[in-house]
Motif scaffolding. Structure first.
Motif, mmCIF file in Angstrom:
data_model
loop_
_atom_site.group_PDB
_atom_site.id
_atom_site.type_symbol
_atom_site.label_atom_id
_atom_site.label_comp_id
_atom_site.label_asym_id
_atom_site.label_seq_id
_atom_site.Cartn_x
_atom_site.Cartn_y
_atom_site.Cartn_z
ATOM 1 N N TYR A 184 -33.756 -33.709 88.357
ATOM 2 C CA TYR A 184 -34.774 -33.337 87.377
ATOM 3 C C TYR A 184 -34.158 -33.163 85.990
ATOM 4 N N ASP A 185 -33.052 -32.419 85.915
ATOM 5 C CA ASP A 185 -32.401 -32.184 84.623
ATOM 6 C C ASP A 185 -31.903 -33.493 84.013
ATOM 7 N N ARG A 186 -31.416 -34.412 84.842
ATOM 8 C CA ARG A 186 -30.932 -35.695 84.332
ATOM 9 C C ARG A 186 -32.091 -36.509 83.735
ATOM 10 N N ILE A 187 -33.209 -36.551 84.451
ATOM 11 C CA ILE A 187 -34.368 -37.304 83.968
ATOM 12 C C ILE A 187 -34.890 -36.727 82.655
ATOM 13 N N MET A 188 -34.978 -35.430 82.583
ATOM 14 C CA MET A 188 -35.505 -34.795 81.382
ATOM 15 C C MET A 188 -34.568 -34.977 80.187
ATOM 16 N N ALA A 189 -33.259 -35.135 80.461
ATOM 17 C CA ALA A 189 -32.276 -35.267 79.376
ATOM 18 C C ALA A 189 -32.140 -36.703 78.880
ATOM 19 N N GLU A 190 -32.577 -37.684 79.679
ATOM 20 C CA GLU A 190 -32.468 -39.085 79.273
ATOM 21 C C GLU A 190 -33.374 -39.383 78.083
#
Length: 242
Positions: A184-190
């Motif tokens: 989730y954090d990776r997707i939101m940071a992309e």
């Protein structure tokens, strides 16, 4: 995130209307209280949804009621199913309707526009603002200010107030989509993608503008669709120019 559901609703409604020989569909949208969402960060059509699914989807799209361009033209130009929005023509007050529901039926307000279900609430209160720097409260508040139902100062103050986020909403979203905290954090940071990066019918809608103008005049497509989708827009690398 909501686009596939919105388009499926429209396809199924028109399929059912055609099957049962219902000539008119009434829709509850009102530009007075909701505005019309700008094209920039909120575009979708059947080709666009299919393109995203082909690239990222993991389940076959067997039963999803995809509205293609040809099906859209069939419902409008052949089946001639009318789409009426009564609130565009009536003196409708959302506040009076809310008061009536609360006093007569004990209805409880859910905290804001488009927060009536948890996926939609997540989309408007968390995903759009945090991922795309877009706050759809602007649509409703600016519409109310234009109509004189709220002063510009009141609208600006409400727009800058904290968004209503239900407790546990993000955790619920992660659970439903089976996303780990790390994913989730990776997707939101992309870096966010723009709809112009995917195939769509947008250019075709523009080419068919004269036809869609006729269909809109006869209420066979929504006037807002014609105004929003059928005119050329300027593009830059980040998508539609502001």
């Amino acid at each position: 995130m909501e686009a596939s559901t919105d388009l499926a609703y429209a396809e199924v409604l028109q399929y059912a209307a055609n099957k049962y020989n219902v000539g008119t569909i009434l829709e509850g949208h009102t530009f007075v209280n909701e505005g019309i969402t700008p094209l920039g960060k909120n575009y979708f059509d059947g080709k666009y949804i299919k393109a995203i699914h082909d690239q990222y989807g993991s389940m076959p799209m067997k039963t999803y009621p995809l509205m293609t361009f040809n099906r859209m033209m069939y419902w409008s130009a052949v089946a001639r199913i009318r789409k009426l929005r009564p609130f565009w023509y009536a003196d409708y007050s959302k506040e009076k309707a809310r008061d009536f529901l609360e006093s007569e039926f004990g209805w409880s307000y859910y905290g804001g526009h488009h927060l009536e279900n948890r996926m939609t609430a997540y989309f408007h209160s968390v995903y759009l603002p945090e991922k795309f720097n877009a706050d759809m409260r602007n649509n409703t508040l600016s519409a109310l200010a234009r109509q004189g139902k709220m002063s510009r100062e009141e609208a600006w103050a409400e727009y800058n107030a904290p968004r209503h986020v239900e407790e546990g909403l993000v955790s619920y979203f992660k659970k439903r989509l089976e996303l780990s905290d790390t994913t989730y954090d990776r997707i939101m940071a992309e870096n966010p993608k723009n709809w112009t990066m995917f195939p769509s019918y947008k250019k075709r809608f523009e080419r068919f503008r004269p036809i869609f103008e006729i269909l809109a005049d006869r209420e066979l497509v929504q006037r807002s669709f014609y105004m929003k989708y059928c005119f050329p827009i300027k593009y830059n690398e980040a998508g539609p120019a502001k």
